[in-house]
Design a protein around this motif. Structure first.
Motif, short mmCIF file in Angstrom:
data_model
loop_
_atom_site.label_atom_id
_atom_site.label_comp_id
_atom_site.label_asym_id
_atom_site.label_seq_id
_atom_site.Cartn_x
_atom_site.Cartn_y
_atom_site.Cartn_z
N ILE A 1 7.36 -15.24 -3.25
CA ILE A 1 7.81 -13.88 -3.54
C ILE A 1 9.25 -13.90 -4.03
N GLU A 2 10.08 -14.73 -3.41
CA GLU A 2 11.48 -14.84 -3.83
C GLU A 2 11.58 -15.35 -5.26
N THR A 3 10.75 -16.31 -5.62
CA THR A 3 10.79 -16.89 -6.95
C THR A 3 10.31 -15.90 -8.02
N HIS A 4 9.26 -15.13 -7.70
CA HIS A 4 8.61 -14.28 -8.69
C HIS A 4 8.80 -12.79 -8.41
N TYR A 5 9.87 -12.42 -7.71
CA TYR A 5 9.99 -11.03 -7.26
C TYR A 5 10.08 -10.03 -8.41
N LEU A 6 10.65 -10.42 -9.54
CA LEU A 6 10.74 -9.47 -10.66
C LEU A 6 9.35 -9.11 -11.18
N THR A 7 8.50 -10.10 -11.31
CA THR A 7 7.13 -9.82 -11.78
C THR A 7 6.33 -9.09 -10.72
N ILE A 8 6.54 -9.45 -9.47
CA ILE A 8 5.82 -8.78 -8.39
C ILE A 8 6.23 -7.31 -8.31
N LEU A 9 7.50 -7.04 -8.50
CA LEU A 9 7.97 -5.66 -8.43
C LEU A 9 7.42 -4.80 -9.58
N ASN A 10 7.01 -5.43 -10.68
CA ASN A 10 6.41 -4.67 -11.78
C ASN A 10 5.11 -4.00 -11.35
N TYR A 11 4.46 -4.54 -10.34
CA TYR A 11 3.23 -3.93 -9.81
C TYR A 11 3.49 -2.49 -9.38
N PHE A 12 4.66 -2.21 -8.89
CA PHE A 12 4.96 -0.89 -8.35
C PHE A 12 5.26 0.15 -9.43
N ASN A 13 5.35 -0.25 -10.69
CA ASN A 13 5.54 0.71 -11.78
C ASN A 13 4.31 1.58 -11.96
N ASN A 14 3.16 0.94 -12.16
CA ASN A 14 1.93 1.71 -12.36
C ASN A 14 0.75 1.15 -11.55
N ARG A 15 1.06 0.28 -10.61
CA ARG A 15 0.09 -0.29 -9.67
C ARG A 15 -1.07 -0.99 -10.39
N ASN B 1 0.80 -1.22 0.00
CA ASN B 1 0.00 0.00 0.00
C ASN B 1 0.84 1.27 0.00
N SER B 2 2.04 1.23 0.56
CA SER B 2 2.78 2.47 0.74
C SER B 2 3.92 2.70 -0.24
N CYS B 3 4.52 1.65 -0.75
CA CYS B 3 5.68 1.83 -1.63
C CYS B 3 5.25 2.39 -2.98
N LYS B 4 6.05 3.33 -3.46
CA LYS B 4 5.73 4.00 -4.72
C LYS B 4 6.68 3.62 -5.85
N CYS B 5 7.81 3.03 -5.54
CA CYS B 5 8.76 2.66 -6.59
C CYS B 5 9.32 1.27 -6.33
N LYS B 6 9.88 0.70 -7.39
CA LYS B 6 10.40 -0.66 -7.31
C LYS B 6 11.53 -0.80 -6.30
N GLU B 7 12.43 0.16 -6.28
CA GLU B 7 13.62 0.06 -5.42
C GLU B 7 13.23 0.04 -3.95
N GLU B 8 12.32 0.93 -3.59
CA GLU B 8 11.84 0.98 -2.20
C GLU B 8 11.14 -0.32 -1.83
N ALA B 9 10.30 -0.81 -2.73
CA ALA B 9 9.57 -2.05 -2.48
C ALA B 9 10.53 -3.24 -2.36
N PHE B 10 11.55 -3.26 -3.22
CA PHE B 10 12.53 -4.34 -3.18
C PHE B 10 13.23 -4.40 -1.82
N LYS B 11 13.62 -3.26 -1.32
CA LYS B 11 14.31 -3.21 -0.02
C LYS B 11 13.38 -3.67 1.10
N LYS B 12 12.15 -3.16 1.09
CA LYS B 12 11.23 -3.52 2.16
C LYS B 12 10.81 -4.99 2.08
N LEU B 13 10.65 -5.52 0.86
CA LEU B 13 10.34 -6.95 0.73
C LEU B 13 11.49 -7.81 1.22
N ALA B 14 12.72 -7.37 0.99
CA ALA B 14 13.88 -8.12 1.47
C ALA B 14 13.91 -8.14 3.00
N LEU B 15 13.62 -7.01 3.61
CA LEU B 15 13.57 -6.96 5.08
C LEU B 15 12.43 -7.82 5.61
#
Length: 102
Positions: free
Chosen positions: A50-64, A16-30
């Motif tokens: 999430i670990e297996t499909h993280y690239l596709t999941i992170l695409n969500y944060f491009n345009n939600r 709900n809060s992350c606006k970009c891929k990089e921020e989401a990647f860091k928070k998902l790793a934590l």
């Protein structure tokens, strides 16, 4: 139960809060590290997905956007096919789909 609830709420907050891929990647790793430390089996399977499909999941944060509309349309097609009790004439089936859902 509290630990599982906290983990699920943290994952919700990430989406709900992350606006970009990089921020989401860091928070998902934590979050992944917290899941490993918690040792809850059901969350480990989610974390592995999430670990297996993280690239596709992170695409969500491009345009939600998600593929939910395509999945919903797929479900309608399957329901229509089931109500017709199968398909013999594919061209006629596609014609009927076009007339109903176009």
């Amino acid at each position: 139960i509290k630990a599982a609830y906290d983990l699920s709420m943290k994952l919700t907050i990430i989406f709900n809060s992350c606006k970009c891929k990089e921020e989401a990647f860091k928070k998902l790793a934590l979050w992944y590290n917290e899941v490993e430390a918690a040792g809850i089996d059901s969350f480990r399977s989610v974390a592995r997905s999430i670990e297996t499909h993280y690239l596709t999941i992170l695409n969500y944060f491009n345009n939600r956007s998600t593929n939910a509309s395509a999945e919903a349309f797929n479900a309608k097609i399957k329901s229509f096919r089931a109500s017709a009790r199968g398909v013999r004439d594919i061209n006629f089936f596609l014609f009927r789909l076009q007339k109903i859902y176009a």
